[in-house]
Design a protein around this motif. Structure first.
Motif, PDB file in Angstrom:
ATOM      1  N   SER A   1       1.534   6.092  -4.607  1.00  0.00           N
ATOM      2  CA  SER A   1       0.393   6.995  -3.974  1.00  0.00           C
ATOM      3  C   SER A   1      -0.677   6.160  -4.148  1.00  0.00           C
ATOM      4  O   SER A   1      -1.093   5.298  -4.956  1.00  0.00           O
ATOM      5  N   GLU A   2      -1.864   6.556  -3.361  1.00  0.00           N
ATOM      6  CA  GLU A   2      -3.125   6.146  -3.319  1.00  0.00           C
ATOM      7  C   GLU A   2      -3.615   6.436  -4.623  1.00  0.00           C
ATOM      8  O   GLU A   2      -4.319   5.928  -5.515  1.00  0.00           O
ATOM      9  N   ASP A   3      -3.212   7.808  -5.270  1.00  0.00           N
ATOM     10  CA  ASP A   3      -3.725   8.185  -6.648  1.00  0.00           C
ATOM     11  C   ASP A   3      -3.316   6.901  -7.671  1.00  0.00           C
ATOM     12  O   ASP A   3      -3.985   7.066  -8.744  1.00  0.00           O
ATOM     13  N   ALA A   4      -2.004   6.541  -7.295  1.00  0.00           N
ATOM     14  CA  ALA A   4      -1.615   5.471  -8.455  1.00  0.00           C
ATOM     15  C   ALA A   4      -2.663   4.457  -8.473  1.00  0.00           C
ATOM     16  O   ALA A   4      -2.798   3.695  -9.475  1.00  0.00           O
ATOM     17  N   VAL A   5      -3.095   3.849  -7.159  1.00  0.00           N
ATOM     18  CA  VAL A   5      -4.143   2.978  -7.124  1.00  0.00           C
ATOM     19  C   VAL A   5      -5.378   3.372  -7.766  1.00  0.00           C
ATOM     20  O   VAL A   5      -5.865   2.605  -8.656  1.00  0.00           O
ATOM     21  N   ARG A   6      -5.827   4.575  -7.708  1.00  0.00           N
ATOM     22  CA  ARG A   6      -7.019   5.067  -8.458  1.00  0.00           C
ATOM     23  C   ARG A   6      -7.034   4.946  -9.827  1.00  0.00           C
ATOM     24  O   ARG A   6      -7.799   4.530 -10.614  1.00  0.00           O
TER      25      ARG A   6
ATOM     26  N   LYS B   1       6.434  -3.571  -8.410  1.00  0.00           N
ATOM     27  CA  LYS B   1       5.347  -4.496  -8.528  1.00  0.00           C
ATOM     28  C   LYS B   1       4.797  -4.729  -7.173  1.00  0.00           C
ATOM     29  O   LYS B   1       3.448  -4.546  -6.907  1.00  0.00           O
ATOM     30  N   SER B   2       5.702  -5.361  -6.225  1.00  0.00           N
ATOM     31  CA  SER B   2       5.159  -5.612  -4.834  1.00  0.00           C
ATOM     32  C   SER B   2       4.538  -4.255  -4.270  1.00  0.00           C
ATOM     33  O   SER B   2       3.410  -4.325  -3.612  1.00  0.00           O
ATOM     34  N   THR B   3       5.220  -3.179  -4.224  1.00  0.00           N
ATOM     35  CA  THR B   3       4.668  -1.843  -3.662  1.00  0.00           C
ATOM     36  C   THR B   3       3.277  -1.598  -4.202  1.00  0.00           C
ATOM     37  O   THR B   3       2.440  -1.344  -3.509  1.00  0.00           O
ATOM     38  N   HIS B   4       3.076  -1.717  -5.534  1.00  0.00           N
ATOM     39  CA  HIS B   4       1.855  -1.262  -6.229  1.00  0.00           C
ATOM     40  C   HIS B   4       0.697  -2.340  -5.759  1.00  0.00           C
ATOM     41  O   HIS B   4      -0.471  -1.889  -5.543  1.00  0.00           O
ATOM     42  N   ILE B   5       0.824  -3.647  -5.722  1.00  0.00           N
ATOM     43  CA  ILE B   5      -0.091  -4.615  -5.127  1.00  0.00           C
ATOM     44  C   ILE B   5      -0.516  -4.435  -3.859  1.00  0.00           C
ATOM     45  O   ILE B   5      -1.527  -4.724  -3.311  1.00  0.00           O
ATOM     46  N   GLY B   6       0.781  -3.767  -3.019  1.00  0.00           N
ATOM     47  CA  GLY B   6       0.566  -4.007  -1.694  1.00  0.00           C
ATOM     48  C   GLY B   6      -0.279  -2.588  -1.593  1.00  0.00           C
ATOM     49  O   GLY B   6      -1.246  -2.455  -0.403  1.00  0.00           O
ATOM     50  N   LEU B   7      -0.263  -1.601  -2.258  1.00  0.00           N
ATOM     51  CA  LEU B   7      -0.936  -0.226  -2.283  1.00  0.00           C
ATOM     52  C   LEU B   7      -2.636  -0.588  -2.627  1.00  0.00           C
ATOM     53  O   LEU B   7      -3.439  -0.311  -1.891  1.00  0.00           O
ATOM     54  N   TRP B   8      -2.699  -1.570  -3.624  1.00  0.00           N
ATOM     55  CA  TRP B   8      -3.911  -2.011  -3.952  1.00  0.00           C
ATOM     56  C   TRP B   8      -4.821  -2.722  -2.462  1.00  0.00           C
ATOM     57  O   TRP B   8      -5.932  -2.303  -2.028  1.00  0.00           O
ATOM     58  N   LYS B   9      -4.038  -3.686  -1.964  1.00  0.00           N
ATOM     59  CA  LYS B   9      -4.674  -4.190  -0.663  1.00  0.00           C
ATOM     60  C   LYS B   9      -4.832  -3.195   0.379  1.00  0.00           C
ATOM     61  O   LYS B   9      -5.900  -3.150   1.335  1.00  0.00           O
ATOM     62  N   ARG B  10      -3.845  -2.217   0.464  1.00  0.00           N
ATOM     63  CA  ARG B  10      -4.225  -1.431   1.474  1.00  0.00           C
ATOM     64  C   ARG B  10      -5.329  -0.236   1.454  1.00  0.00           C
ATOM     65  O   ARG B  10      -5.844  -0.069   2.311  1.00  0.00           O
ATOM     66  N   TYR B  11      -5.625   0.183   0.294  1.00  0.00           N
ATOM     67  CA  TYR B  11      -6.590   0.846  -0.162  1.00  0.00           C
ATOM     68  C   TYR B  11      -7.924   0.415  -0.720  1.00  0.00           C
ATOM     69  O   TYR B  11      -9.058   1.280  -0.354  1.00  0.00           O
TER      70      TYR B  11
ATOM     71  N   THR C   1     -10.409  -2.589 -13.794  1.00  0.00           N
ATOM     72  CA  THR C   1     -11.536  -3.036 -13.428  1.00  0.00           C
ATOM     73  C   THR C   1     -12.885  -2.331 -14.016  1.00  0.00           C
ATOM     74  O   THR C   1     -13.850  -3.051 -13.958  1.00  0.00           O
ATOM     75  N   GLY C   2     -12.963  -1.121 -14.635  1.00  0.00           N
ATOM     76  CA  GLY C   2     -13.820  -0.511 -15.109  1.00  0.00           C
ATOM     77  C   GLY C   2     -15.001   0.035 -14.118  1.00  0.00           C
ATOM     78  O   GLY C   2     -16.265   0.551 -14.363  1.00  0.00           O
ATOM     79  N   GLU C   3     -14.367   0.056 -12.939  1.00  0.00           N
ATOM     80  CA  GLU C   3     -15.324   0.656 -11.991  1.00  0.00           C
ATOM     81  C   GLU C   3     -14.488   2.155 -11.408  1.00  0.00           C
ATOM     82  O   GLU C   3     -13.476   2.416 -11.648  1.00  0.00           O
ATOM     83  N   ARG C   4     -15.606   2.806 -11.001  1.00  0.00           N
ATOM     84  CA  ARG C   4     -15.119   4.135 -10.169  1.00  0.00           C
ATOM     85  C   ARG C   4     -14.326   3.984  -8.854  1.00  0.00           C
ATOM     86  O   ARG C   4     -14.840   3.250  -8.115  1.00  0.00           O
ATOM     87  N   TYR C   5     -13.291   4.422  -8.784  1.00  0.00           N
ATOM     88  CA  TYR C   5     -12.474   4.237  -7.454  1.00  0.00           C
ATOM     89  C   TYR C   5     -13.245   5.325  -6.270  1.00  0.00           C
ATOM     90  O   TYR C   5     -13.262   6.541  -6.735  1.00  0.00           O
ATOM     91  N   VAL C   6     -13.198   5.020  -5.128  1.00  0.00           N
ATOM     92  CA  VAL C   6     -13.906   5.659  -4.256  1.00  0.00           C
ATOM     93  C   VAL C   6     -12.777   5.527  -3.070  1.00  0.00           C
ATOM     94  O   VAL C   6     -12.975   4.397  -2.535  1.00  0.00           O
TER      95      VAL C   6
ATOM     96  N   ASP D   1       7.156  11.460  -8.289  1.00  0.00           N
ATOM     97  CA  ASP D   1       5.986  11.674  -7.434  1.00  0.00           C
ATOM     98  C   ASP D   1       4.640  12.656  -8.108  1.00  0.00           C
ATOM     99  O   ASP D   1       5.189  13.584  -8.663  1.00  0.00           O
ATOM    100  N   GLY D   2       3.501  12.218  -8.077  1.00  0.00           N
ATOM    101  CA  GLY D   2       2.703  12.894  -8.385  1.00  0.00           C
ATOM    102  C   GLY D   2       2.290  12.842  -9.958  1.00  0.00           C
ATOM    103  O   GLY D   2       1.166  13.245 -10.613  1.00  0.00           O
ATOM    104  N   VAL D   3       3.022  11.876 -10.464  1.00  0.00           N
ATOM    105  CA  VAL D   3       2.621  11.611 -11.971  1.00  0.00           C
ATOM    106  C   VAL D   3       2.053  10.074 -12.123  1.00  0.00           C
ATOM    107  O   VAL D   3       2.876   8.990 -11.605  1.00  0.00           O
ATOM    108  N   ASN D   4       0.770  10.066 -12.490  1.00  0.00           N
ATOM    109  CA  ASN D   4       0.238   8.646 -12.532  1.00  0.00           C
ATOM    110  C   ASN D   4      -0.747   8.776 -13.802  1.00  0.00           C
ATOM    111  O   ASN D   4      -1.465   9.595 -14.023  1.00  0.00           O
ATOM    112  N   ARG D   5      -0.282   7.973 -14.864  1.00  0.00           N
ATOM    113  CA  ARG D   5      -1.123   7.657 -16.052  1.00  0.00           C
ATOM    114  C   ARG D   5      -1.105   6.221 -16.462  1.00  0.00           C
ATOM    115  O   ARG D   5      -0.114   5.624 -16.159  1.00  0.00           O
ATOM    116  N   ILE D   6      -2.281   6.028 -17.311  1.00  0.00           N
ATOM    117  CA  ILE D   6      -2.388   4.478 -17.711  1.00  0.00           C
ATOM    118  C   ILE D   6      -2.888   4.817 -19.014  1.00  0.00           C
ATOM    119  O   ILE D   6      -3.570   5.508 -19.518  1.00  0.00           O
TER     120      ILE D   6
END
Length: 258
Positions: free
Chosen positions: A222-227, A104-114, A234-239, A168-173
């Motif tokens: 990864s950054e793709d996990a944040v995307r 959890k901390s890793t993921h929210i840290g990635l949100w802040k990072r990217y 958020t309903g927004e497109r990740y850039v 690694d490389g698997v991200n889905r929601i």
């Protein structure tokens, strides 16, 4: 015995502790308001905790026992506690919850990072939620995990995300319904001592799960996990904007001044 008052999630309370460490730990939440209830860790409860965690010092055990005691009283005031990491994106609360060590901390840290400045911390480990008829609000507490990430602030909740680690490389929601979500949430709840409080807590969580969008995120680090989570929550497109915040900068920004 050290007796002092703190305020959490708009609820003033009295703390009675054996060790001055507890007052220091809660120093940013001290208040002069009249308390609505009082908590204390009984000797037999402390002994039980000591047997379960013999490596921990008594003042740390008492600190954790005080939080459990608080969690047992909060349902009487339409508030519940939950093991999870809560951030605010553009002021809207997002909760990531899972078993300890999942990331959890890793993921929210990635949100802040990217994502950067639009992301702020509410609490990194044990937020409190006020469940009203028209909204659910997350509040910070000094119990915020080993990273020490918290702010003295609140955020109206917009979604809950249950986290699972993948290769690694698997991200889905995907969206989940309340029936599936309750089984995911049960282990992250702080179960009160009293049957009446337990009943109230379950009612409040039922309202919480029925009021918010619920997601199950399976991700790597990864950054793709944040995307993946960003676009769904958020309903927004990740850039991609590259790295916005370095890890040491996250620690400086998200830790309360010492």
């Amino acid at each position: 015995m050290d007796t002092f008052h703190i305020e959490l999630a708009g609820v003033p309370m009295e703390i009675r502790s054996r060790y001055s460490y507890c007052r220091w730990f809660c120093r940013d939440y001290l208040t002069e308001k009249d308390p609505l209830f009082s908590v204390y860790v009984e000797d037999d409860r402390l002994a039980e905790m000591r047997e379960y965690s013999p490596e921990m010092r008594d003042e740390f055990l008492e600190r954790d026992g005080i939080y459990s005691a608080i969690a047992s009283r909060l349902p009487f005031y339409e508030r519940v506690t939950l093991h999870g990491a809560c951030i605010a994106y553009k002021g809207k609360g997002l909760l990531f919850t899972a078993a300890s060590g999942t990331g959890k901390s890793t993921h929210i840290g990635l949100w802040k990072r990217y994502v950067g400045a639009d992301v702020d911390i509410v609490n990194g480990d044990k937020p409190i939620f006020h469940i009203e008829k028209d909204r659910i609000t997350a509040y910070d507490t000094p119990w915020c995990g080993k990273e020490g990430w918290n702010r003295k602030q609140s955020a109206v909740m917009s979604a809950i995300c249950f986290l699972r680690r993948t290769e690694d490389g698997v991200n889905r929601i995907r969206r989940v319904d309340p029936d599936e979500a309750i089984s995911l949430m049960l282990r992250q709840m702080f179960h009160p001592y009293e049957p009446e409080a337990t009943g109230l807590m379950l009612e409040l969580f039922d309202r919480m799960l029925g009021a918010l969008p619920l997601y199950l995120l399976e991700c790597d680090r990864s950054e793709d996990a944040v995307r993946c989570s960003f676009e769904a929550l958020t309903g927004e497109r990740y850039v991609s904007r590259g790295i916005q915040t370095a890890p040491d900068e996250i620690n400086r920004l998200w830790r309360m001044p010492g």
